[in-house]
Design an enzyme around this catalytic site. Structure first.
Site: not given
Length: 360
Positions: A8, A103-104
Site C-alpha cells: 500500500d 496505489d495498492e
C-alpha cells in the site's frame, strides 16, 4: 501455506506531488479542488492528516481544518506513470499480482521468480526498490492470506513492514480493537460497542447466527474475518463485469451540492479506471447508502458507450436528483455514495482515440 504480500503506497497522490515539487516537502498537501471550494479532497499528505484532513471531505472543510495547507489539482497521468514503474518491480518477483488501484496490490510469492524462501525478505526488497526507483514510500504486510496481509500493511504505516506469522494470526486479531478491522466502519463499530464488543476477542465469542441477526449478510463476513479465514486467491487478471468507485464520508452529509461535488471526483476516478482497462460502458449506476444503513441504487442505460468523467457525472447527477426528490420527507443523511459502469464493451478494439490515450 500461502505467502501473500499486500503493498500500500503511503499517501500516494500527495507523495508524488511532494516528490515533484520540493517546496511541498514536509508541508501539509491536499490533492483536490481549490481551497474554500466544494471540490473534494482526493488525497492528503500525512502532514495534512494530522489536522484531520481526509479523502472525500470538501476542500472547504479541509481549508478550515488546515488553512496553511498547499492545495494542488490531481495529475492522474503522473500517478499512472509511477504506478506502472512500481508494478514492474512487483513482476520481478511474481506474475501473481492483483492491483486494487494505482496505489495498492496483492502479491502471491509462495512460488516466486527468485526462489526467495521468506516473503518478508521479498517485501523488504520491494519497498527498497520502489523508493529508489520512484522516490515515494510504501508500506507492506505479509501473511498467509489476503485479509491478514491487508491488516498487517496498516500496522506500521507509513513506510513500514509488518509480518503476521501463521501461528500469530489468532492472537493478533483477538487483541485488535474492532475499529482497526478492515471492513468495520464507524457506524458498525458504534453498534458493536453498544453490544459490549471492543476487541476481536469479544467479537469472536459471538456465533455466526447472532452476527447474521445483528448485521445481515455481513454477519458471516465478520464471523470469518475475526478468525482470519480467507481463501481468496490472488488473481492477476480479471475481466470485469463492472467498474466503479464509491466513498464513505467521515461525516454523514445531507448537502446536495457537496454530494454533487463528491460525484465529480468519483466520476474522474471511474474514468481513470475505465481508461486503464480500455473499457467503456452503457449502464451507469448510482449507489447511495444512508445514515440508517438503508441503501438505494438507480441506473440508466444509454445508447452509446461512455467513459468520460463529464458524461458519467451528467448521468449520475440526474440519478442523484431523482433519489434526492424521493428523500425529501424525511431527509436522511448520506454516509456513502458511488458510481459504477456496467454493460461494458468487452472487445479489445480501441476505436476511440481518446480511450487509447489511457493505455499503459
Amino acid at each position: 501455506m500461502r505467502k501473500i504480500i499486500h503493498i500500500d503506497m503511503d499517501a500516494f497522490y500527495a507523495s508524488v506531488e511532494q516528490r515533484d515539487h520540493p517546496e511541498m516537502r514536509g508541508k501539509p498537501v491536499v490533492v483536490g479542488g481549490p481551497p474554500n471550494s466544494r471540490g473534494v479532497v482526493c488525497a492528503a499528505s500525512y502532514e495534512a492528516r494530522k489536522f484531520g484532513v481526509r479523502s472525500a471531505m470538501s476542500c472547504y472543510q479541509a481549508f478550515q481544518l488546515c488553512p496553511e495547507a498547499i492545495f494542488t489539482p490531481p495529475r492522474f497521468d503522473a500517478y499512472r506513470m509511477v504506478s506502472s514503474e512500481i508494478r514492474a518491480i512487483f513482476h520481478e518477483y511474481t506474475d501473481l499480482v492483483e492491483p486494487l488501484s494505482l496505489d495498492e496490490a496483492y502479491l502471491d510469492v509462495t512460488e516466486n521468480k527468485k526462489g526467495i524462501p521468506h516473503a518478508s525478505v521479498i517485501a523488504r526488497e520491494i519497498r527498497e526498490k520502489v523508493f529508489r526507483k520512484t522516490g515515494v514510500t510504501c508500506s507492506a504486510g505479509v501473511a498467509e492470506n489476503k485479509f491478514l496481509a491487508k491488516m498487517a500493511s496498516e500496522k506500521n504505516k507509513p513506510n513500514g513492514l509488518f509480518v503476521i506469522l501463521p501461528e500469530e494470526g489468532a492472537a493478533f486479531l483477538e487483541n485488535l480493537s474492532l475499529d482497526k478491522f478492515h471492513g468495520i466502519g464507524k457506524k458498525t463499530y458504534e453498534k458493536m460497542l453498544a453490544l459490549g464488543w471492543k476487541t476481536g476477542r469479544d467479537l469472536k465469542q459471538s456465533k455466526e447466527e447472532e452476527l447474521t441477526k445483528q448485521f445481515g449478510k455481513m454477519g458471516r463476513y465478520y464471523f470469518q474475518m475475526v478468525r482470519g479465514l480467507d481463501e481468496r486467491p490472488v488473481v492477476s487478471f480479471r475481466d470485469p463485469k463492472s467498474i466503479g468507485v464509491e466513498t464513505t464520508f467521515e461525516k454523514d452529509s445531507m448537502d446536495l451540492n457537496h454530494l454533487t461535488s463528491v460525484l465529480e471526483s468519483i466520476a474522474e476516478e471511474v474514468e481513470e479506471r475505465l481508461g486503464r482497462k480500455n473499457k467503456k460502458g452503457k449502464t451507469i449506476t448510482l449507489k447511495i447508502k444512508f445514515a440508517d444503513f438503508t441503501a438505494k441504487s438507480r441506473s440508466v442505460t444509454v445508447e452509446k458507450f461512455l467513459f468520460l468523467a463529464s458524461d458519467l457525472l451528467e448521468q449520475s447527477s440526474i440519478l442523484l436528483t431523482g433519489v434526492w426528490k424521493e428523500n425529501i420527507n424525511p431527509v436522511k443523511k448520506v454516509r456513502l455514495i458511488g458510481i459504477s459502469v456496467s454493460n461494458l464493451d468487452l472487445s479489445k478494439k480501441e476505436d476511440d482515440n481518446q480511450l487509447s490515450l489511457f493505455a499503459e
